[in-house]
Design a protein around this motif. Sequence first.
Motif, PDB file in Angstrom:
ATOM      1  N   ARG A 145       0.750  -1.266   0.000  1.00 31.14           N
ATOM      2  CA  ARG A 145       0.084  -0.254  -0.147  1.00 31.14           C
ATOM      3  C   ARG A 145       0.859   1.444   0.102  1.00 31.14           C
ATOM      4  NH1 ARG A 145      -0.900   3.729   3.873  1.00 31.14           N
ATOM      5  NH2 ARG A 145       0.054   2.509   5.303  1.00 31.14           N
ATOM      6  N   ARG A 146       1.989   1.313   0.804  1.00 24.16           N
ATOM      7  CA  ARG A 146       2.722   2.343   0.900  1.00 24.16           C
ATOM      8  C   ARG A 146       3.632   2.402  -0.268  1.00 24.16           C
ATOM      9  NH1 ARG A 146       6.618   2.607   5.403  1.00 24.16           N
ATOM     10  NH2 ARG A 146       6.726   4.633   4.780  1.00 24.16           N
ATOM     11  N   LEU A 147       3.792   1.500  -1.240  1.00 22.43           N
ATOM     12  CA  LEU A 147       4.393   1.673  -2.475  1.00 22.43           C
ATOM     13  C   LEU A 147       3.448   1.956  -3.651  1.00 22.43           C
ATOM     14  CD1 LEU A 147       6.756  -1.408  -1.865  1.00 22.43           C
ATOM     15  CD2 LEU A 147       7.477   1.160  -2.089  1.00 22.43           C
ATOM     16  N   SER A 148       2.278   2.199  -3.485  1.00 22.50           N
ATOM     17  CA  SER A 148       1.181   2.332  -4.051  1.00 22.50           C
ATOM     18  C   SER A 148       0.535   1.130  -5.080  1.00 22.50           C
ATOM     19  CB  SER A 148       1.193   3.637  -5.099  1.00 22.50           C
ATOM     20  OG  SER A 148       1.664   4.644  -4.381  1.00 22.50           O
ATOM     21  N   ALA A 149       0.986   0.111  -4.576  1.00 25.92           N
ATOM     22  CA  ALA A 149       0.644  -1.390  -5.085  1.00 25.92           C
ATOM     23  C   ALA A 149      -0.636  -1.660  -4.677  1.00 25.92           C
ATOM     24  CB  ALA A 149       1.722  -2.282  -5.390  1.00 25.92           C
ATOM     25  N   PHE A 150      -1.926  -1.146  -4.921  1.00 25.72           N
ATOM     26  CA  PHE A 150      -3.104  -1.115  -4.204  1.00 25.72           C
ATOM     27  C   PHE A 150      -3.725  -2.354  -4.573  1.00 25.72           C
ATOM     28  CE2 PHE A 150      -2.602   3.585  -4.278  1.00 25.72           C
ATOM     29  CZ  PHE A 150      -2.312   3.687  -2.918  1.00 25.72           C
ATOM     30  N   ASP A 151      -3.730  -3.083  -5.798  1.00 23.46           N
ATOM     31  CA  ASP A 151      -4.386  -4.338  -5.969  1.00 23.46           C
ATOM     32  C   ASP A 151      -3.663  -5.279  -5.253  1.00 23.46           C
ATOM     33  OD1 ASP A 151      -6.130  -2.996  -7.673  1.00 23.46           O
ATOM     34  OD2 ASP A 151      -5.032  -3.459  -9.525  1.00 23.46           O
ATOM     35  N   ALA A 152      -2.391  -5.496  -5.358  1.00 30.52           N
ATOM     36  CA  ALA A 152      -1.728  -6.177  -4.626  1.00 30.52           C
ATOM     37  C   ALA A 152      -1.923  -6.330  -3.095  1.00 30.52           C
ATOM     38  CB  ALA A 152       0.054  -6.522  -4.978  1.00 30.52           C
ATOM     39  N   GLU A 162      -7.291  -1.088   9.808  1.00 29.27           N
ATOM     40  CA  GLU A 162      -6.509   0.141   9.349  1.00 29.27           C
ATOM     41  C   GLU A 162      -6.090   0.267   7.995  1.00 29.27           C
ATOM     42  OE1 GLU A 162      -3.792   1.101  12.558  1.00 29.27           O
ATOM     43  OE2 GLU A 162      -5.237   1.516  14.035  1.00 29.27           O
ATOM     44  N   VAL A 163      -5.362  -0.935   7.583  1.00 28.07           N
ATOM     45  CA  VAL A 163      -4.620  -1.067   6.475  1.00 28.07           C
ATOM     46  C   VAL A 163      -5.817  -1.091   5.320  1.00 28.07           C
ATOM     47  CG1 VAL A 163      -3.138  -2.368   5.195  1.00 28.07           C
ATOM     48  CG2 VAL A 163      -2.533  -1.888   7.494  1.00 28.07           C
ATOM     49  N   GLY A 164      -6.963  -1.887   5.587  1.00 29.04           N
ATOM     50  CA  GLY A 164      -7.722  -2.141   4.589  1.00 29.04           C
ATOM     51  C   GLY A 164      -8.553  -0.766   4.365  1.00 29.04           C
ATOM     52  N   ALA A 165      -8.700   0.027   5.264  1.00 29.61           N
ATOM     53  CA  ALA A 165      -9.336   1.444   4.952  1.00 29.61           C
ATOM     54  C   ALA A 165      -8.344   2.093   4.247  1.00 29.61           C
ATOM     55  CB  ALA A 165      -9.675   2.052   6.236  1.00 29.61           C
ATOM     56  N   ALA A 166      -7.052   2.120   4.487  1.00 28.79           N
ATOM     57  CA  ALA A 166      -6.077   3.066   3.919  1.00 28.79           C
ATOM     58  C   ALA A 166      -5.998   2.779   2.405  1.00 28.79           C
ATOM     59  CB  ALA A 166      -4.662   2.935   4.371  1.00 28.79           C
ATOM     60  N   ILE A 167      -6.196   1.185   2.389  1.00 28.63           N
ATOM     61  CA  ILE A 167      -6.000   0.672   0.861  1.00 28.63           C
ATOM     62  C   ILE A 167      -7.219   1.469   0.082  1.00 28.63           C
ATOM     63  CG2 ILE A 167      -6.481  -1.404  -0.733  1.00 28.63           C
ATOM     64  CD1 ILE A 167      -4.709  -2.727   1.584  1.00 28.63           C
ATOM     65  N   ASP A 168      -8.440   1.240   0.694  1.00 28.98           N
ATOM     66  CA  ASP A 168      -9.731   1.803   0.160  1.00 28.98           C
ATOM     67  C   ASP A 168      -9.648   3.132  -0.488  1.00 28.98           C
ATOM     68  OD1 ASP A 168     -10.983  -0.520   0.317  1.00 28.98           O
ATOM     69  OD2 ASP A 168     -12.174  -0.170   1.868  1.00 28.98           O
ATOM     70  N   LEU A 169      -8.688   4.100   0.489  1.00 28.60           N
ATOM     71  CA  LEU A 169      -8.742   5.424   0.281  1.00 28.60           C
ATOM     72  C   LEU A 169      -7.432   5.821  -0.570  1.00 28.60           C
ATOM     73  CD1 LEU A 169      -9.174   6.533   3.945  1.00 28.60           C
ATOM     74  CD2 LEU A 169     -10.805   6.939   1.977  1.00 28.60           C
ATOM     75  N   ARG A 170      -6.637   4.704  -1.099  1.00 28.70           N
ATOM     76  CA  ARG A 170      -5.403   4.762  -1.719  1.00 28.70           C
ATOM     77  C   ARG A 170      -4.356   5.834  -0.926  1.00 28.70           C
ATOM     78  NH1 ARG A 170      -7.445   0.734  -3.913  1.00 28.70           N
ATOM     79  NH2 ARG A 170      -7.663   0.550  -6.207  1.00 28.70           N
ATOM     80  N   ASP A 171      -4.184   5.577   0.362  1.00 31.71           N
ATOM     81  CA  ASP A 171      -3.524   6.385   1.327  1.00 31.71           C
ATOM     82  C   ASP A 171      -2.152   5.620   1.265  1.00 31.71           C
ATOM     83  OD1 ASP A 171      -2.452   7.803   3.077  1.00 31.71           O
ATOM     84  OD2 ASP A 171      -3.867   7.455   4.714  1.00 31.71           O
ATOM     85  N   THR A 172      -1.018   6.343   0.964  1.00 33.76           N
ATOM     86  CA  THR A 172       0.263   5.650   0.942  1.00 33.76           C
ATOM     87  C   THR A 172       0.982   6.369   2.290  1.00 33.76           C
ATOM     88  OG1 THR A 172       1.112   7.310  -0.199  1.00 33.76           O
ATOM     89  CG2 THR A 172       0.264   5.473  -1.331  1.00 33.76           C
ATOM     90  N   ALA A 173       0.430   6.925   3.168  1.00 26.96           N
ATOM     91  CA  ALA A 173       0.947   7.339   4.345  1.00 26.96           C
ATOM     92  C   ALA A 173       1.347   6.460   5.164  1.00 26.96           C
ATOM     93  CB  ALA A 173       0.201   8.611   5.207  1.00 26.96           C
TER      94      ALA A 173
END
Length: 168
Positions: free
Chosen positions: A111-118, A148-159
């Motif tokens: 997620r932090r690397l913007s690889a949201f599908d993976a 938390e990580v699931g929500a961040a993935i949904d939001l495309r959040d990389t923080a």
Amino acid sequence: MTSTPAAPDPTMETIGRAVELGRAGDVDTARRQLADLWQEVGPSGDPFHRCTLAHYLADLYDHPAEALIWDIRALDAAASLSDERAQAHHQSLQVAGFYPSLHLNIADNLRRLSAFDAAQEHISRAEERSVALPDDGYGRMIRTAIEEVGAAIDLRDTARRDSAPGGS
């Protein structure tokens, strides 16, 4: 992943000491000690040692690409690990209980690397495997982090998450 050992295990004792150094703020020394131990254990060494080493080494890196390398190594080692071997370290351990955290960590780094599908694939695996978590503080911590990580993935959040382990 560590606990009071059933029998003395010098490798696990070394891992424990290095982890404590890292938690006390001496990340560079902890990282160096664990990396040196990784070289001793080797890629075909005891899967419990490899899984534990890689899991804790990942936590010592702030950059998600560096942490991801170690998280994948931990997951690979877990695939070779038996309950019997884990229970030789501590009788309560079951390998199934390792997977939610291992997949969570990979998902968070992806997620932090913007690889949201993976990342979504791994967070889904973490959710599926979370049934193996105990109903205690550790289990609640991992389930919360999965949310938390699931929500961040949904939001495309990389923080970086404030609650995430890391090298700083």
